[in-house]
Design a protein around this motif. Structure first.
Motif, PDB file in Angstrom:
ATOM      1  N   PHE A   1       0.849  -1.190   0.000  1.00 33.13           N
ATOM      2  CA  PHE A   1       0.000   0.000   0.000  1.00 33.13           C
ATOM      3  C   PHE A   1       0.881   1.236   0.000  1.00 33.13           C
ATOM      4  O   PHE A   1       2.053   1.199   0.398  1.00 33.13           O
ATOM      5  N   THR A   2       0.306   2.324  -0.482  1.00 31.59           N
ATOM      6  CA  THR A   2       1.025   3.590  -0.587  1.00 31.59           C
ATOM      7  C   THR A   2       0.309   4.643   0.234  1.00 31.59           C
ATOM      8  O   THR A   2      -0.924   4.695   0.257  1.00 31.59           O
ATOM      9  N   ALA A   3       1.095   5.479   0.920  1.00 33.49           N
ATOM     10  CA  ALA A   3       0.547   6.577   1.715  1.00 33.49           C
ATOM     11  C   ALA A   3       1.370   7.825   1.442  1.00 33.49           C
ATOM     12  O   ALA A   3       2.569   7.747   1.164  1.00 33.49           O
ATOM     13  N   ASP A   4       0.712   8.967   1.498  1.00 37.40           N
ATOM     14  CA  ASP A   4       1.393  10.247   1.335  1.00 37.40           C
ATOM     15  C   ASP A   4       1.787  10.775   2.705  1.00 37.40           C
ATOM     16  O   ASP A   4       0.960  10.857   3.612  1.00 37.40           O
ATOM     17  N   VAL A   5       3.067  11.135   2.852  1.00 34.27           N
ATOM     18  CA  VAL A   5       3.586  11.641   4.121  1.00 34.27           C
ATOM     19  C   VAL A   5       4.025  13.085   3.922  1.00 34.27           C
ATOM     20  O   VAL A   5       4.948  13.355   3.149  1.00 34.27           O
ATOM     21  N   MET A   6       3.346  14.012   4.605  1.00 32.16           N
ATOM     22  CA  MET A   6       3.646  15.431   4.457  1.00 32.16           C
ATOM     23  C   MET A   6       5.008  15.786   5.077  1.00 32.16           C
ATOM     24  O   MET A   6       5.501  15.090   5.959  1.00 32.16           O
ATOM     25  N   ARG A   7       5.591  16.892   4.615  1.00 34.74           N
ATOM     26  CA  ARG A   7       6.883  17.336   5.118  1.00 34.74           C
ATOM     27  C   ARG A   7       6.867  17.540   6.632  1.00 34.74           C
ATOM     28  O   ARG A   7       7.820  17.207   7.330  1.00 34.74           O
ATOM     29  N   GLU A   8       5.765  18.067   7.169  1.00 32.21           N
ATOM     30  CA  GLU A   8       5.641  18.279   8.612  1.00 32.21           C
ATOM     31  C   GLU A   8       5.832  16.969   9.370  1.00 32.21           C
ATOM     32  O   GLU A   8       6.529  16.917  10.393  1.00 32.21           O
ATOM     33  N   THR A   9       5.241  15.898   8.878  1.00 28.99           N
ATOM     34  CA  THR A   9       5.378  14.589   9.512  1.00 28.99           C
ATOM     35  C   THR A   9       6.798  14.062   9.380  1.00 28.99           C
ATOM     36  O   THR A   9       7.367  13.519  10.330  1.00 28.99           O
ATOM     37  N   LEU A  10       7.398  14.255   8.220  1.00 27.14           N
ATOM     38  CA  LEU A  10       8.769  13.798   7.996  1.00 27.14           C
ATOM     39  C   LEU A  10       9.745  14.509   8.927  1.00 27.14           C
ATOM     40  O   LEU A  10      10.689  13.914   9.439  1.00 27.14           O
ATOM     41  N   ASP A  11       9.494  15.811   9.166  1.00 29.36           N
ATOM     42  CA  ASP A  11      10.388  16.606  10.002  1.00 29.36           C
ATOM     43  C   ASP A  11      10.234  16.315  11.486  1.00 29.36           C
ATOM     44  O   ASP A  11      11.180  16.447  12.254  1.00 29.36           O
ATOM     45  N   LYS A  12       9.032  15.917  11.911  1.00 33.47           N
ATOM     46  CA  LYS A  12       8.762  15.781  13.343  1.00 33.47           C
ATOM     47  C   LYS A  12       8.675  14.335  13.836  1.00 33.47           C
ATOM     48  O   LYS A  12       8.397  14.096  15.006  1.00 33.47           O
ATOM     49  N   THR A  13       8.902  13.381  12.947  1.00 31.35           N
ATOM     50  CA  THR A  13       8.877  11.967  13.337  1.00 31.35           C
ATOM     51  C   THR A  13      10.089  11.262  12.736  1.00 31.35           C
ATOM     52  O   THR A  13      10.830  11.843  11.942  1.00 31.35           O
ATOM     53  N   SER A  14      10.241  10.007  13.100  1.00 31.59           N
ATOM     54  CA  SER A  14      11.361   9.231  12.550  1.00 31.59           C
ATOM     55  C   SER A  14      11.079   8.726  11.137  1.00 31.59           C
ATOM     56  O   SER A  14      11.941   8.092  10.531  1.00 31.59           O
ATOM     57  N   LEU A  15       9.896   9.015  10.583  1.00 30.76           N
ATOM     58  CA  LEU A  15       9.598   8.563   9.220  1.00 30.76           C
ATOM     59  C   LEU A  15      10.528   9.214   8.198  1.00 30.76           C
ATOM     60  O   LEU A  15      10.745   8.669   7.112  1.00 30.76           O
ATOM     61  N   GLY A  16      11.082  10.363   8.533  1.00 26.66           N
ATOM     62  CA  GLY A  16      12.018  11.030   7.629  1.00 26.66           C
ATOM     63  C   GLY A  16      13.310  10.247   7.437  1.00 26.66           C
ATOM     64  O   GLY A  16      14.060  10.508   6.493  1.00 26.66           O
ATOM     65  N   ALA A  17      13.592   9.299   8.325  1.00 18.90           N
ATOM     66  CA  ALA A  17      14.829   8.510   8.242  1.00 18.90           C
ATOM     67  C   ALA A  17      14.617   7.167   7.545  1.00 18.90           C
ATOM     68  O   ALA A  17      15.557   6.389   7.402  1.00 18.90           O
ATOM     69  N   LEU A  18      13.387   6.892   7.091  1.00 21.22           N
ATOM     70  CA  LEU A  18      13.128   5.611   6.432  1.00 21.22           C
ATOM     71  C   LEU A  18      13.848   5.518   5.099  1.00 21.22           C
ATOM     72  O   LEU A  18      14.073   6.522   4.418  1.00 21.22           O
ATOM     73  N   GLU A  19      14.175   4.301   4.724  1.00 19.40           N
ATOM     74  CA  GLU A  19      14.763   4.037   3.411  1.00 19.40           C
ATOM     75  C   GLU A  19      14.307   2.656   2.958  1.00 19.40           C
ATOM     76  O   GLU A  19      13.825   1.860   3.781  1.00 19.40           O
ATOM     77  N   PRO A  20      14.414   2.350   1.666  1.00 16.01           N
ATOM     78  CA  PRO A  20      13.977   1.036   1.194  1.00 16.01           C
ATOM     79  C   PRO A  20      14.638  -0.091   1.988  1.00 16.01           C
ATOM     80  O   PRO A  20      15.834  -0.059   2.265  1.00 16.01           O
TER      81      PRO A  20
END
Length: 200
Positions: free
Chosen positions: A58-77
């Motif tokens: 499944f695919t989800a859209d992650v806003m910049r605000e979420t990427l900046d304030k959570t660890s989701l910004g560090a995800l990689e394949p």
């Protein structure tokens, strides 16, 4: 709303950088089996919306605000993530009330193995320690956990073998970031007690 009981360890397939957002595709055969477009799925404790589904992904859209304030910004394949579908009215509330709204990020400070469990210390961002109490609840990367002890800058949790085997906390190492969500009831109590003192 979620309960903090991880249903599946998913895997990041792709991340498509869109500048102010990322389209995140995850392999998750279990949680996507009955999911529909628009459903909420907790990804490492962040509530995301299913925008597309294709077979076991499944695919989800992650806003910049979420990427900046959570660890989701560090995800990689290839990164493994904790997944949980939103609770239904007929579900058991096995953990505690979890909104999927991350209050801040901490890092794993240390791990102390024992014969039957493991003590893990996690750092706390400024201002969050007031919401934690010994034997209270906290969500770490979407996992409902019981607090063992609370300090000004960190807290500890004890992890049983089941949690170590079924969640990302089984392999997180000191220095790794984690998403934290404190108990929403504590935030409401604070708001009620301080409401009359607020100028607004």
């Amino acid at each position: 709303m979620f309960t903090g009981i991880v249903e599946e360890l998913g895997t990041v397939e792709t991340l498509e950088d869109q500048g102010d957002a990322v389209r995140l595709t995850l392999r998750a055969p279990h949680v996507i089996a009955d999911a529909r477009l628009g459903d909420s799925i907790s990804v490492n404790g962040c509530c995301l919306t299913v925008a597309e589904r294709d077979g076991e992904t499944f695919t989800a859209d992650v806003m910049r605000e979420t990427l900046d304030k959570t660890s989701l910004g560090a995800l990689e394949p290839g990164t493994r993530v904790n997944l949980e579908r939103a609770v239904t009215a007929s579900s058991r509330l096995g953990g505690h009330i979890v909104q999927g709204h991350v209050d801040g990020t901490g890092t794993v400070v240390r791990r102390e193995p024992s014969e039957h469990w493991e003590l893990v210390e996690v750092s706390l961002p400024d201002g969050l320690s007031r919401y934690l109490v010994d034997k209270g609840s906290i969500t770490v990367d979407g996992i409902s956990l019981t607090v063992v002890s609370v300090g000004r800058e960190s807290f500890t949790v004890s992890l049983i073998p089941e949690t170590l085997a079924r969640t990302t906390l089984g392999f997180k190492q000191p220095g790794d970031p984690v998403n934290l969500e404190v108990d929403v009831i504590a935030k409401y109590v604070e708001r009620l007690l301080t409401h009359d003192k607020d100028p607004a």
